[in-house]
Design a protein around this motif. Structure first.
Motif, PDB file in Angstrom:
ATOM      1  N   ALA A  57       0.840  -1.212   0.000  1.00  0.00           N
ATOM      2  CA  ALA A  57       0.000   0.000   0.000  1.00  0.00           C
ATOM      3  C   ALA A  57       0.866   1.249   0.000  1.00  0.00           C
ATOM      4  N   MET A  58       1.916   1.243   0.802  1.00  0.00           N
ATOM      5  CA  MET A  58       2.820   2.388   0.849  1.00  0.00           C
ATOM      6  C   MET A  58       3.499   2.596  -0.498  1.00  0.00           C
ATOM      7  N   ALA A  59       3.880   1.507  -1.126  1.00  0.00           N
ATOM      8  CA  ALA A  59       4.527   1.621  -2.434  1.00  0.00           C
ATOM      9  C   ALA A  59       3.568   2.195  -3.465  1.00  0.00           C
ATOM     10  N   GLN A  60       2.285   1.779  -3.390  1.00  0.00           N
ATOM     11  CA  GLN A  60       1.286   2.288  -4.339  1.00  0.00           C
ATOM     12  C   GLN A  60       1.028   3.774  -4.117  1.00  0.00           C
ATOM     13  N   LYS A  61       0.924   4.201  -2.844  1.00  0.00           N
ATOM     14  CA  LYS A  61       0.699   5.612  -2.540  1.00  0.00           C
ATOM     15  C   LYS A  61       1.878   6.464  -2.994  1.00  0.00           C
ATOM     16  N   GLU A  62       3.089   5.934  -2.778  1.00  0.00           N
ATOM     17  CA  GLU A  62       4.275   6.685  -3.205  1.00  0.00           C
ATOM     18  C   GLU A  62       4.297   6.851  -4.717  1.00  0.00           C
ATOM     19  N   LYS A  63       3.863   5.817  -5.415  1.00  0.00           N
ATOM     20  CA  LYS A  63       3.832   5.881  -6.873  1.00  0.00           C
ATOM     21  C   LYS A  63       2.805   6.904  -7.346  1.00  0.00           C
ATOM     22  N   GLU A  64       1.604   6.899  -6.691  1.00  0.00           N
ATOM     23  CA  GLU A  64       0.553   7.850  -7.072  1.00  0.00           C
ATOM     24  C   GLU A  64       0.989   9.283  -6.773  1.00  0.00           C
TER      25      GLU A  64
ATOM     26  N   LYS B 294       1.172  12.405  -9.442  1.00  0.00           N
ATOM     27  CA  LYS B 294       0.459  13.671  -9.281  1.00  0.00           C
ATOM     28  C   LYS B 294       1.436  14.849  -9.263  1.00  0.00           C
ATOM     29  N   THR B 295       2.550  14.672  -8.583  1.00  0.00           N
ATOM     30  CA  THR B 295       3.553  15.740  -8.517  1.00  0.00           C
ATOM     31  C   THR B 295       4.076  16.068  -9.904  1.00  0.00           C
ATOM     32  N   ALA B 296       4.293  15.038 -10.699  1.00  0.00           N
ATOM     33  CA  ALA B 296       4.792  15.258 -12.051  1.00  0.00           C
ATOM     34  C   ALA B 296       3.771  16.023 -12.892  1.00  0.00           C
ATOM     35  N   ILE B 297       2.467  15.702 -12.719  1.00  0.00           N
ATOM     36  CA  ILE B 297       1.416  16.386 -13.493  1.00  0.00           C
ATOM     37  C   ILE B 297       1.339  17.857 -13.092  1.00  0.00           C
TER      38      ILE B 297
ATOM     39  N   LEU C  14       3.653  19.758 -11.773  1.00  0.00           N
ATOM     40  CA  LEU C  14       4.828  20.476 -12.267  1.00  0.00           C
ATOM     41  C   LEU C  14       4.716  20.756 -13.754  1.00  0.00           C
ATOM     42  N   ALA C  15       4.168  19.798 -14.496  1.00  0.00           N
ATOM     43  CA  ALA C  15       4.017  19.998 -15.937  1.00  0.00           C
ATOM     44  C   ALA C  15       3.043  21.144 -16.225  1.00  0.00           C
ATOM     45  N   VAL C  16       1.920  21.189 -15.469  1.00  0.00           N
ATOM     46  CA  VAL C  16       0.928  22.270 -15.663  1.00  0.00           C
ATOM     47  C   VAL C  16       1.542  23.618 -15.329  1.00  0.00           C
ATOM     48  N   LEU C  17       2.322  23.665 -14.246  1.00  0.00           N
ATOM     49  CA  LEU C  17       2.962  24.918 -13.852  1.00  0.00           C
ATOM     50  C   LEU C  17       3.918  25.412 -14.928  1.00  0.00           C
ATOM     51  N   PHE C  18       4.686  24.481 -15.498  1.00  0.00           N
ATOM     52  CA  PHE C  18       5.620  24.882 -16.558  1.00  0.00           C
ATOM     53  C   PHE C  18       4.879  25.425 -17.775  1.00  0.00           C
ATOM     54  N   VAL C  19       3.732  24.810 -18.094  1.00  0.00           N
ATOM     55  CA  VAL C  19       2.942  25.285 -19.251  1.00  0.00           C
ATOM     56  C   VAL C  19       2.399  26.686 -18.986  1.00  0.00           C
ATOM     57  N   LEU C  20       1.834  26.888 -17.789  1.00  0.00           N
ATOM     58  CA  LEU C  20       1.282  28.197 -17.442  1.00  0.00           C
ATOM     59  C   LEU C  20       2.371  29.259 -17.416  1.00  0.00           C
TER      60      LEU C  20
END
Length: 234
Positions: free
Chosen positions: A204-211, A215-218, A220-226
């Motif tokens: 469960a911890m591994a799955q949460k860390e992956k999620e 989300k963090t990557a998404i 950051l990508a939106v911030l770079f676009v804006l």
């Protein structure tokens, strides 16, 4: 006595020597010398010199000399260690030869019998019948230490190459460690429950860390676009 033409060749005699013993053994580092007795059983004085088939292997004292009638002398035969390689010694036989003749009426013997060997040799060239032979033999044996070393070397040469290691069946412990089901079957129910719960929490911890990373990557990508759009509109 001289013959008709005045030479120094003595009249024919029955000169004879007796050697005792006629055979003996020498063993390196054990028995390296042997004493041989030579007896003149004739009524004439005899000159002699020693010869051997292996002069580098042995030291003989004396190598030449004079033996009076019905007298004896002792010869010492010694192994010459400086020319000996013990590891190469096998059972061998070496012969010794005594060449002797009756002393001539004009023979003058130098101190320490220095010229006796030359007199016997010259007499042999002049008339072979005047020089007699007496032989004895030495048996050279390898020492027990050398025999053991040689035997070990021969065994090492003749021994076969080691065969490939045979496969052995895996022990029960090895089989169990490679089979999780077998390990689980032998665990206590309480231990099994704790182990299962810990495994679920880890997953469960591994799955949460992956999620969270996704989300963090998404974000950051939106911030770079804006941020890029803002720079373009400025």
């Amino acid at each position: 006595m001289t013959d008709i033409d005045g030479s120094n060749v003595p009249a024919p005699t029955n000169a004879a020597l007796i050697v005792s013993p006629e055979k003996f053994n020498i063993v390196p580092y054990v028995k390296e010398e042997f004493v041989v007795q030579i007896t003149n059983v004739s009524f004439d004085t005899v000159l002699f010199r020693m010869l051997t088939t292996n002069p580098l292997r042995y030291l003989v004292k004396p190598r030449k000399g004079v033996i009076k009638p019905n007298a004896s002398i002792s010869l010492t035969v010694m192994l010459n260690r400086s020319n000996l390689n013990e590891e190469e010694i096998h059972e061998e036989y070496d012969d010794f030869r005594i060449e002797y003749c009756v002393i001539g009426p004009n023979d003058v013997i130098e101190p320490h019998c220095a010229n006796v060997s030359d007199i016997v040799k010259a007499r042999k060239v002049e008339d072979k019948r005047q020089v007699h032979l007496k032989k004895f033999r030495c048996r050279l044996e390898p020492s027990a230490k050398a025999q053991k070393r040689q035997s070990g070397a021969e065994n090492a040469k003749s021994s076969p190459l080691p065969s490939a290691a045979t496969e052995r069946p895996a022990s029960p412990r090895q089989t169990e460690s490679s089979n999780p089901s077998a390990v689980a079957a032998k665990m206590d129910p309480r231990e099994l429950e704790v182990s299962t719960l810990a495994e679920k929490n880890r997953r469960a911890m591994a799955q949460k860390e992956k999620e969270w990373k996704t989300k963090t990557a998404i974000v950051l990508a939106v911030l770079f676009v804006l941020l890029g759009m803002w720079f373009m509109s400025a």
